[in-house]
Design an enzyme around this catalytic site. Structure first.
Site, PDB file in Angstrom:
ATOM      1  N   ALA A 200      16.287  55.759 -26.590  1.00  0.00           N
ATOM      2  CA  ALA A 200      17.275  54.676 -26.406  1.00  0.00           C
ATOM      3  C   ALA A 200      16.897  53.462 -27.249  1.00  0.00           C
ATOM      4  O   ALA A 200      17.768  52.827 -27.867  1.00  0.00           O
ATOM      5  CB  ALA A 200      17.361  54.303 -24.929  1.00  0.00           C
TER       6      ALA A 200
ATOM      7  N   ASP B  39       9.483  51.773 -32.117  1.00  0.00           N
ATOM      8  CA  ASP B  39      10.861  52.291 -32.012  1.00  0.00           C
ATOM      9  C   ASP B  39      11.792  51.477 -32.906  1.00  0.00           C
ATOM     10  O   ASP B  39      12.693  52.020 -33.550  1.00  0.00           O
ATOM     11  CB  ASP B  39      11.346  52.220 -30.563  1.00  0.00           C
TER      12      ASP B  39
ATOM     13  N   ASP C  14       4.930  40.557 -27.364  1.00  0.00           N
ATOM     14  CA  ASP C  14       5.066  41.855 -26.679  1.00  0.00           C
ATOM     15  C   ASP C  14       5.325  42.929 -27.746  1.00  0.00           C
ATOM     16  O   ASP C  14       6.350  42.891 -28.423  1.00  0.00           O
ATOM     17  CB  ASP C  14       6.253  41.769 -25.691  1.00  0.00           C
TER      18      ASP C  14
ATOM     19  N   GLY D 185      12.852  53.507 -23.169  1.00  0.00           N
ATOM     20  CA  GLY D 185      12.710  54.907 -23.587  1.00  0.00           C
ATOM     21  C   GLY D 185      12.767  54.939 -25.104  1.00  0.00           C
ATOM     22  O   GLY D 185      13.582  54.238 -25.714  1.00  0.00           O
ATOM     23  N   LYS D 186      11.895  55.762 -25.687  1.00  0.00           N
ATOM     24  CA  LYS D 186      11.800  55.733 -27.159  1.00  0.00           C
ATOM     25  C   LYS D 186      13.132  56.084 -27.826  1.00  0.00           C
ATOM     26  O   LYS D 186      13.523  55.463 -28.813  1.00  0.00           O
ATOM     27  CB  LYS D 186      10.687  56.670 -27.631  1.00  0.00           C
TER      28      LYS D 186
ATOM     29  N   GLY E  80       0.853  46.555 -41.215  1.00  0.00           N
ATOM     30  CA  GLY E  80       1.987  47.104 -41.962  1.00  0.00           C
ATOM     31  C   GLY E  80       2.057  48.621 -41.854  1.00  0.00           C
ATOM     32  O   GLY E  80       1.774  49.193 -40.801  1.00  0.00           O
TER      33      GLY E  80
HETATM   34  O1  RIB Z   1       7.978  52.783 -27.090  1.00  0.00           O
HETATM   35  C1  RIB Z   1       8.224  52.001 -25.951  1.00  0.00           C
HETATM   36  C2  RIB Z   1       8.863  52.840 -24.898  1.00  0.00           C
HETATM   37  O2  RIB Z   1       7.940  53.825 -24.499  1.00  0.00           O
HETATM   38  C3  RIB Z   1       9.257  52.128 -23.619  1.00  0.00           C
HETATM   39  O3  RIB Z   1      10.547  51.599 -23.660  1.00  0.00           O
HETATM   40  C4  RIB Z   1       9.030  53.191 -22.565  1.00  0.00           C
HETATM   41  O4  RIB Z   1      10.188  53.568 -21.886  1.00  0.00           O
HETATM   42  C5  RIB Z   1       8.367  54.360 -23.280  1.00  0.00           C
HETATM   43  O5  RIB Z   1       9.268  55.349 -23.580  1.00  0.00           O
END
Ligand code: RIB
Length: 300
Positions: free
Chosen positions: A42, A252, A246, A39-40, A225
């Protein structure tokens, strides 16, 4: 050190690694699979914490095993998390496919409890907002909550970071209250309502958004960049050549570590450089939260 509050999403990611992304109507065999906290919101919270920041995370999860997984992962990563429990909806989930050859991904998010975070939840936790110097939000929670958090931060003279992901249109009213807007190219195209095919297009898009009142825009451009736009000029900050496996969570990581840098009183450019190093490490590892580097690794 300044205090950061991340208000945002918490998901559990179901990740398949494949040799080639499937075509329409095609079934393919995957190579490997993992279930990770993500999740973005978290991801950004963990990136902040691992980079050494004082950070609190406010989110909503379901009353289920996925919510418990998130709680324990956030605790393991030293994130002070206030996870509100939604009695009706399950924890948000993301289905992710990662192409092992290009490290690129495709993501579908089903927001679940994230979509039930409310303005009242923010009001009930107003102390967290009051204590924070930097507020960071993204767009996997309801837009009215995003707008409200941005406005609260602006009115209290806090630094407001808005990562406009996943891409969504935003009101000028909200944009003008943002201190740092951090779109990728696709998100910038949607906000500026134009396609970007050249450096000149990029400049036009940035000028358009800056005219809405955004003070600083940082456009992340993947392996090219990022670009910082402020005082009517663009400044390129290059990335590092790495072996990417990956790219999930790289944006994030960038946002979280950028906020951490600001909280440690780095200059804007130094905070971007710090974040660029971190996201360059992040893409060399599988997963999102699992891939966030520590401050020691970033500095090294
Ligand atoms: O930015 C990556 C995230 O996007 C993933 O962890 C997924 O949960 C979505 O929210």
């Amino acid at each position: 050190m300044a205090k950061i509050l991340v208000i945002g999403s918490a998901n559990v990611d179901f990740v398949s690694y494949v040799d080639k992304l499937p075509k329409e109507g095609e079934t393919i065999l995957g190579d490997s699979f993992s279930i990770n906290a993500g999740g973005k919101g978290a991801n950004q919270a963990v990136a902040c914490a691992k980079a050494g920041a004082n950070i609190t995370f406010l989110a909503k999860v379901g009353q289920d095993e996925n919510g418990k997984l998130l709680e324990s992962v956030l605790l393991d990563n030293n994130v002070k998390a206030k996870l509100l429990i939604d009695q009706k909806n399950p924890t948000g989930v993301a289905s992710i496919i990662v192409d092992k050859n290009t490290a690129e991904n495709r993501i579908i998010v089903v927001k679940g409890a994230n979509d039930n975070l409310t303005i009242k939840d923010i009001e009930d936790n107003i102390d967290l907002v009051k204590e924070a110097d930097i507020i960071m939000v993204q767009l996997e929670i309801p837009l009215d909550v995003v707008n409200y958090a941005v406005l609260l931060g602006y009115l209290a003279h806090k630094t407001v970071i808005l990562n406009p992901a996943p891409a969504q249109e935003l009101s000028r009213e909200t944009l003008k209250h943002v201190t740092y807007l951090t779109p990728n190219k696709t998100e910038l195209e949607l906000l500026a309502k134009m396609t970007i095919n050249s450096e000149n297009d990029l400049l036009l898009a940035l000028e358009k958004i800056a005219n809405y009142g955004v003070k600083n825009i940082i456009v992340t451009l993947g392996d090219r960049g990022s670009v910082l736009y402020r005082h009517k000029r663009m400044e390129y900050i290059p990335s590092y050549k790495v072996n990417a496996v990956d790219t999930t969570g790289a944006g994030d990581c960038f946002n979280g570590v950028f906020a951490a840098g600001l909280s440690m009183r780095y200059s804007v450019v130094d905070a971007i450089k710090f974040a660029t190093k971190a996201s360059s490490i992040c893409v060399t590892r599988a997963g999102a939260i699992k891939a966030m580097p520590s401050k020691k690794e970033i500095v090294k």
